[in-house]
Design a protein around this motif. Structure first.
Motif, PDB file in Angstrom:
ATOM      1  N   GLN A  71       2.062 -15.641   2.715  1.00  0.00           N
ATOM      2  CA  GLN A  71       2.820 -14.569   3.349  1.00  0.00           C
ATOM      3  C   GLN A  71       3.546 -13.704   2.314  1.00  0.00           C
ATOM      4  N   PHE A  72       4.149 -14.337   1.304  1.00  0.00           N
ATOM      5  CA  PHE A  72       4.868 -13.588   0.278  1.00  0.00           C
ATOM      6  C   PHE A  72       3.928 -12.644  -0.468  1.00  0.00           C
ATOM      7  N   GLU A  73       2.763 -13.149  -0.885  1.00  0.00           N
ATOM      8  CA  GLU A  73       1.793 -12.335  -1.609  1.00  0.00           C
ATOM      9  C   GLU A  73       1.283 -11.189  -0.739  1.00  0.00           C
ATOM     10  N   ASN A  74       1.048 -11.492   0.542  1.00  0.00           N
ATOM     11  CA  ASN A  74       0.575 -10.473   1.472  1.00  0.00           C
ATOM     12  C   ASN A  74       1.628  -9.369   1.648  1.00  0.00           C
ATOM     13  N   ASP A  75       2.883  -9.766   1.794  1.00  0.00           N
ATOM     14  CA  ASP A  75       3.962  -8.788   1.950  1.00  0.00           C
ATOM     15  C   ASP A  75       4.100  -7.912   0.709  1.00  0.00           C
ATOM     16  N   GLN A  76       3.983  -8.533  -0.479  1.00  0.00           N
ATOM     17  CA  GLN A  76       4.088  -7.772  -1.726  1.00  0.00           C
ATOM     18  C   GLN A  76       2.961  -6.750  -1.826  1.00  0.00           C
ATOM     19  N   ALA A  86      -4.652   2.113  -4.701  1.00  0.00           N
ATOM     20  CA  ALA A  86      -5.415   0.868  -4.808  1.00  0.00           C
ATOM     21  C   ALA A  86      -5.440   0.382  -6.258  1.00  0.00           C
ATOM     22  N   ASP A  87      -5.536   1.318  -7.209  1.00  0.00           N
ATOM     23  CA  ASP A  87      -5.568   0.928  -8.618  1.00  0.00           C
ATOM     24  C   ASP A  87      -4.234   0.345  -9.072  1.00  0.00           C
ATOM     25  N   SER A  88      -3.132   0.949  -8.639  1.00  0.00           N
ATOM     26  CA  SER A  88      -1.825   0.468  -9.085  1.00  0.00           C
ATOM     27  C   SER A  88      -1.454  -0.855  -8.424  1.00  0.00           C
ATOM     28  N   CYS A  89      -2.098  -1.221  -7.327  1.00  0.00           N
ATOM     29  CA  CYS A  89      -1.777  -2.466  -6.611  1.00  0.00           C
ATOM     30  C   CYS A  89      -2.807  -3.560  -6.859  1.00  0.00           C
ATOM     31  N   LYS A  90      -3.678  -3.351  -7.842  1.00  0.00           N
ATOM     32  CA  LYS A  90      -4.736  -4.324  -8.104  1.00  0.00           C
ATOM     33  C   LYS A  90      -4.164  -5.698  -8.430  1.00  0.00           C
ATOM     34  N   GLY A  91      -3.067  -5.749  -9.164  1.00  0.00           N
ATOM     35  CA  GLY A  91      -2.463  -7.038  -9.511  1.00  0.00           C
ATOM     36  C   GLY A  91      -2.024  -7.812  -8.282  1.00  0.00           C
ATOM     37  N   TYR A  92      -1.436  -7.102  -7.315  1.00  0.00           N
ATOM     38  CA  TYR A  92      -1.009  -7.755  -6.075  1.00  0.00           C
ATOM     39  C   TYR A  92      -2.214  -8.220  -5.263  1.00  0.00           C
ATOM     40  N   ALA A  93      -3.284  -7.416  -5.264  1.00  0.00           N
ATOM     41  CA  ALA A  93      -4.492  -7.807  -4.533  1.00  0.00           C
ATOM     42  C   ALA A  93      -5.102  -9.059  -5.156  1.00  0.00           C
ATOM     43  N   ASP A  94      -5.134  -9.095  -6.498  1.00  0.00           N
ATOM     44  CA  ASP A  94      -5.677 -10.275  -7.173  1.00  0.00           C
ATOM     45  C   ASP A  94      -4.831 -11.511  -6.882  1.00  0.00           C
TER      46      ASP A  94
END
Length: 101
Positions: A71-76, A86-94
């Motif tokens: 849940q924490f990762e999903n919220d972030q 999408a490029d700037s959030c790649k770290g969160y997606a990974d």
């Protein structure tokens, strides 16, 4: 016998600035005319309304509902996507993919 006086040069139209000034005046008159016409149409037909539709074409597909452990990762990731790309959030997606694995 005296030499004849030199021929007078043909009159110029004022040089480059007169052409530029004429073009600017023509452009301003056209802009004012179109503005007046738009106001007249709005007065008769009512103001135009536009609707903006945002499409997230470059965004990754929505992830499957995450379990409580992610849940924490999903919220972030969701928070990043509201303000970033999408490029700037790649770290969160990974990070979310790693948690779900």
């Amino acid at each position: 016998a005296a030499a004849p006086p030199p021929a007078a040069a043909p009159a110029q139209g004022g040089g480059m600035m007169s052409g530029l000034a004429g073009s600017m005046m023509s452009g301003m008159a056209t802009g004012v005319g179109m503005s007046v016409a738009n106001r007249a149409v709005d007065a008769m037909m009512g103001p135009r309304q536009t609707e903006v539709v945002h499409r997230h074409e470059g965004a990754p597909a929505a992830a499957a509902p995450a379990s409580d452990k992610c849940q924490f990762e999903n919220d972030q990731f969701k928070q990043c996507m509201t303000t970033g790309t999408a490029d700037s959030c790649k770290g969160y997606a990974d990070m979310l993919k790693q948690c779900m694995a």
